[in-house]
Design an enzyme around this catalytic site. Structure first.
Site, mmCIF file in Angstrom:
data_model
loop_
_atom_site.group_PDB
_atom_site.id
_atom_site.type_symbol
_atom_site.label_atom_id
_atom_site.label_comp_id
_atom_site.label_asym_id
_atom_site.label_seq_id
_atom_site.Cartn_x
_atom_site.Cartn_y
_atom_site.Cartn_z
ATOM 1 N N GLY A 311 0.810 -1.208 0.000
ATOM 2 C CA GLY A 311 0.000 0.000 0.000
ATOM 3 C C GLY A 311 0.841 1.253 0.000
ATOM 4 O O GLY A 311 0.459 2.273 0.579
ATOM 5 N N PRO A 354 2.959 -4.089 -3.411
ATOM 6 C CA PRO A 354 3.117 -2.630 -3.543
ATOM 7 C C PRO A 354 1.827 -1.865 -3.810
ATOM 8 O O PRO A 354 1.754 -0.664 -3.581
ATOM 9 C CB PRO A 354 4.079 -2.493 -4.727
ATOM 10 C CG PRO A 354 4.785 -3.796 -4.801
ATOM 11 C CD PRO A 354 3.798 -4.815 -4.357
ATOM 12 N N GLY A 355 0.793 -2.533 -4.319
ATOM 13 C CA GLY A 355 -0.474 -1.858 -4.562
ATOM 14 C C GLY A 355 -0.382 -0.838 -5.683
ATOM 15 O O GLY A 355 0.223 -1.084 -6.725
ATOM 16 N N ARG A 356 -0.957 0.351 -5.450
ATOM 17 C CA ARG A 356 -1.040 1.377 -6.488
ATOM 18 C C ARG A 356 0.321 1.894 -6.935
ATOM 19 O O ARG A 356 0.423 2.564 -7.956
ATOM 20 C CB ARG A 356 -1.886 2.536 -5.977
ATOM 21 C CG ARG A 356 -1.186 3.467 -5.020
ATOM 22 C CD ARG A 356 -2.110 4.475 -4.418
ATOM 23 N NE ARG A 356 -3.044 3.828 -3.504
ATOM 24 C CZ ARG A 356 -4.199 4.371 -3.147
ATOM 25 N NH1 ARG A 356 -4.565 5.541 -3.603
ATOM 26 N NH2 ARG A 356 -4.992 3.733 -2.323
ATOM 27 N N TYR A 413 -13.272 9.127 -1.058
ATOM 28 C CA TYR A 413 -12.192 9.297 -0.088
ATOM 29 C C TYR A 413 -11.731 10.743 0.085
ATOM 30 O O TYR A 413 -10.695 10.978 0.718
ATOM 31 C CB TYR A 413 -10.968 8.469 -0.504
ATOM 32 C CG TYR A 413 -11.232 6.999 -0.700
ATOM 33 C CD1 TYR A 413 -11.801 6.236 0.312
ATOM 34 C CD2 TYR A 413 -10.895 6.367 -1.891
ATOM 35 C CE1 TYR A 413 -12.038 4.884 0.131
ATOM 36 C CE2 TYR A 413 -11.131 5.014 -2.077
ATOM 37 C CZ TYR A 413 -11.699 4.273 -1.059
ATOM 38 O OH TYR A 413 -11.929 2.936 -1.230
ATOM 39 N N CYS A 440 -25.286 14.446 -12.992
ATOM 40 C CA CYS A 440 -26.315 15.173 -12.254
ATOM 41 C C CYS A 440 -26.127 14.892 -10.765
ATOM 42 O O CYS A 440 -26.915 14.190 -10.127
ATOM 43 C CB CYS A 440 -27.695 14.730 -12.737
ATOM 44 S SG CYS A 440 -29.029 15.762 -12.144
ATOM 45 N N GLU A 441 -25.066 15.449 -10.211
ATOM 46 C CA GLU A 441 -24.659 15.151 -8.844
ATOM 47 C C GLU A 441 -23.726 16.253 -8.376
ATOM 48 O O GLU A 441 -22.704 16.531 -9.015
ATOM 49 C CB GLU A 441 -23.921 13.813 -8.800
ATOM 50 C CG GLU A 441 -23.617 13.308 -7.420
ATOM 51 C CD GLU A 441 -24.814 12.681 -6.747
ATOM 52 O OE1 GLU A 441 -24.952 12.853 -5.524
ATOM 53 O OE2 GLU A 441 -25.621 12.017 -7.430
ATOM 54 N N TYR A 470 -7.378 2.297 -9.224
ATOM 55 C CA TYR A 470 -8.681 2.490 -8.595
ATOM 56 C C TYR A 470 -9.540 3.546 -9.288
ATOM 57 O O TYR A 470 -10.444 4.102 -8.659
ATOM 58 C CB TYR A 470 -8.519 2.833 -7.106
ATOM 59 C CG TYR A 470 -7.704 1.800 -6.374
ATOM 60 C CD1 TYR A 470 -8.205 0.526 -6.146
ATOM 61 C CD2 TYR A 470 -6.411 2.079 -5.937
ATOM 62 C CE1 TYR A 470 -7.449 -0.439 -5.502
ATOM 63 C CE2 TYR A 470 -5.649 1.124 -5.296
ATOM 64 C CZ TYR A 470 -6.169 -0.135 -5.083
ATOM 65 O OH TYR A 470 -5.415 -1.097 -4.454
#
Length: 513
Positions: A311, A354-356, A413, A440-441, A470
């Site tokens: 991570g 290692p992840g991202r 996040y 529309c948000e 992600y």
């Protein structure tokens, strides 16, 4: 030649967060944010692997994820090379697992294997991609806190190198499914001994990572892992251990060792994601090595493998300071070497995730600018929840042709991103902007706060770096937008590794037509 410098002529906006300063050069590509082969051309355009933003837009449309194959391979190699070197004298090298959940397709799975890495999966769908890409089973791991029986069987059928077990209930199910495989599989000899399931136990070491609450995964109050805290074992197991307060993790080790159909490889931990500070990783390594030593002493159970998770953070905005793989590897190796010497144990085989850090910075998302709107906003007083000062300032909203459907991280996040003008350079004064999507948000924010040239106009192209991890993986069809494709660029050529969706794709599952 492109204009390459522009000194800041605007004062910082009172609406900007404290960490965001006005860049001296709005046209500069900060190396930490981009793939190594991203650059400005002589004409001022952003280019990746020699292909310009305008060429990408003309050939492939927008929005589109643009990924550097060379940069991906280089980052994967850097982790494998650095960790093998740092741990060579400790355990002969390190097994590096690429996190399929960050971004996975068959091309990525092949690149991972070709660069000497292994592959983590977390669902039956990710297992299917690995199988379609020809990934050998022994190089695959299966994660997940709620694996279905079908997913467990699929992993066993593929000969998965490890199943990371997340609970006592799941351990029993893996053992039962593995034990039954010789008797419930058509065409197999009922008397044949089934291969044992190779299992690692995911432990919760109680080490808190300094990151967002929802991506910090080693504290106790969350869904992952087996607690290492004393007194968390079941009452039945605790009764068997008089005079002690065993943990759920200890109970899992004893249970796994008691199953004939389980081959207990070792233990695993993961303290979170997008982490820059080294202390959490080092503290977790010490706790798990002490646990390995204790399990041999208390129960006579050897745990020959230890996964220290990962991570590792990447740079999303100026000021983010990711650590190079060699620095991470050297620090962790020192802790493992020292702790094993203190405990007088042989070092287990180490693996990391290692992840991202491998895919995140390889990619940017290319958007086209649509509407631009200046909004007068009350200036808040300094500090959290400050009252309005009575002053006002202008926030410029720049709308693009994508949004939260291709990058959900800002709304999930509060993630921050950077952005540049991609189809040209500009000498216009800096303007604080908020880049928003077309959904529309009201929470549809792509880049919450950034400075762009004040002359950005409709039809310009913007590039948001750091979208390799992600973003496509979390993409959706909100408002029935088709999900963008992923374009791999290398040496001036581009090809789809995931094609973009069409309206026909969206309607093909609508059974009312």
């Amino acid at each position: 030649m492109a204009e390459t410098t522009r000194k800041a002529v605007a004062a910082p906006s009172p609406l900007a967060p404290e960490w965001l300063s006005v860049p001296e050069d709005l046209n500069e590509l900060l190396p930490a944010l981009w793939a190594h082969d991203a650059a400005r051309t002589a004409g001022g355009e952003l280019a990746l692997g020699g292909l310009t933003a305008t060429e990408i837009k003309a050939q492939f449309g927008s929005p589109v994820f643009v990924l550097s194959e060379a940069d991906f391979r280089a980052r994967a190699r850097a982790f494998k090379t650095a960790f093998d070197a740092a741990f060579a004298d400790i355990c002969g090298g390190v097994d590096v697992y690429y996190a399929g959940k960050s971004f996975l397709c068959t091309a990525i799975a092949r690149w991972v294997r070709e660069e000497g890495l292994r592959l983590d999966t977390a669902s039956g769908g990710e297992l299917a991609v690995a199988e379609r890409a020809g990934t050998p089973g022994e190089l695959i791991g299966l994660h997940g806190n709620n694996k279905s029986d079908a997913e467990i069987r699929r992993a066993l059928d593929l000969g998965a190198g490890r199943i990371i077990v997340d609970s006592l209930d799941e351990l029993d199910r893996v053992a039962a499914i593995a034990a039954a495989r010789g008797t419930d599989t058509p065409g197999e000899d009922p008397g044949m001994e089934s291969p044992r399931a190779k299992v690692m136990l995911r432990l919760t070491p109680g080490v808190h990572a300094h990151t967002h609450e929802f991506i910090a995964t080693a504290h106790e109050d969350q869904k992952f892992g087996l607690s290492m805290a004393p007194g968390t074992a079941s009452a039945a197991f605790a009764d068997e251990e008089p005079g002690s307060a065993p943990s759920m993790a200890e109970e899992a080790v004893a249970a796994a060792a008691g199953h004939d159909s389980i081959e207990l490889l070792g233990v695993h931990c993961h303290i979170g994601s997008q982490i820059f500070e080294p202390e959490g990783f080092e503290a977790a390594a010490v706790r798990l090595l002490e646990f390995v030593a204790a399990m041999r002493a208390l129960y006579g159970v050897a745990l020959p493998e230890l996964d220290l998770g990962g991570g590792y953070g990447i740079a999303y905005v100026p000021g983010d300071t990711p650590r190079p793989p060699a620095e991470i590897a050297t620090a962790l190796a020192g802790v493992v070497r020292e702790t094993c010497a203190r405990l007088r144990i042989s070092a287990p085989r180490i693996s990391i995730e290692p992840g991202r850090a491998i895919v995140g910075s390889t990619t940017f998302t290319l958007y086209e600018v649509g509407t631009i709107k200046d909004v007068v906003v009350d200036v808040p007083a300094p500090g959290q929840g400050g009252q309005a000062t009575g002053e006002t300032s202008v926030r410029r909203y720049i709308s693009v042709d994508g949004g939260m459907s291709d990058n959900a991280r800002p709304v999930l996040y509060d993630a921050d991103y950077s952005v540049i003008l991609a189809n040209r350079t500009s000498q216009a004064p800096a303007q604080l902007v908020r880049v928003v999507g077309k959904h529309c948000e009201s929470g549809d924010i792509v880049v919450r706060d950034a400075y762009l040239p004040g002359d950005v106009r409709a039809g310009d192209l913007l590039a948001v770096p750091g979208t390799g991890a992600y973003c496509w993986a979390l993409s959706s069809n909100y408002n029935y937008l088709a999900r963008p494709g992923v374009l791999a660029v290398r040496d001036g050529a581009a090809r789809w590794i995931v094609r973009g969706e069409t309206e026909d794709d969206l309607l093909s599952r609508d059974m009312g037509v």
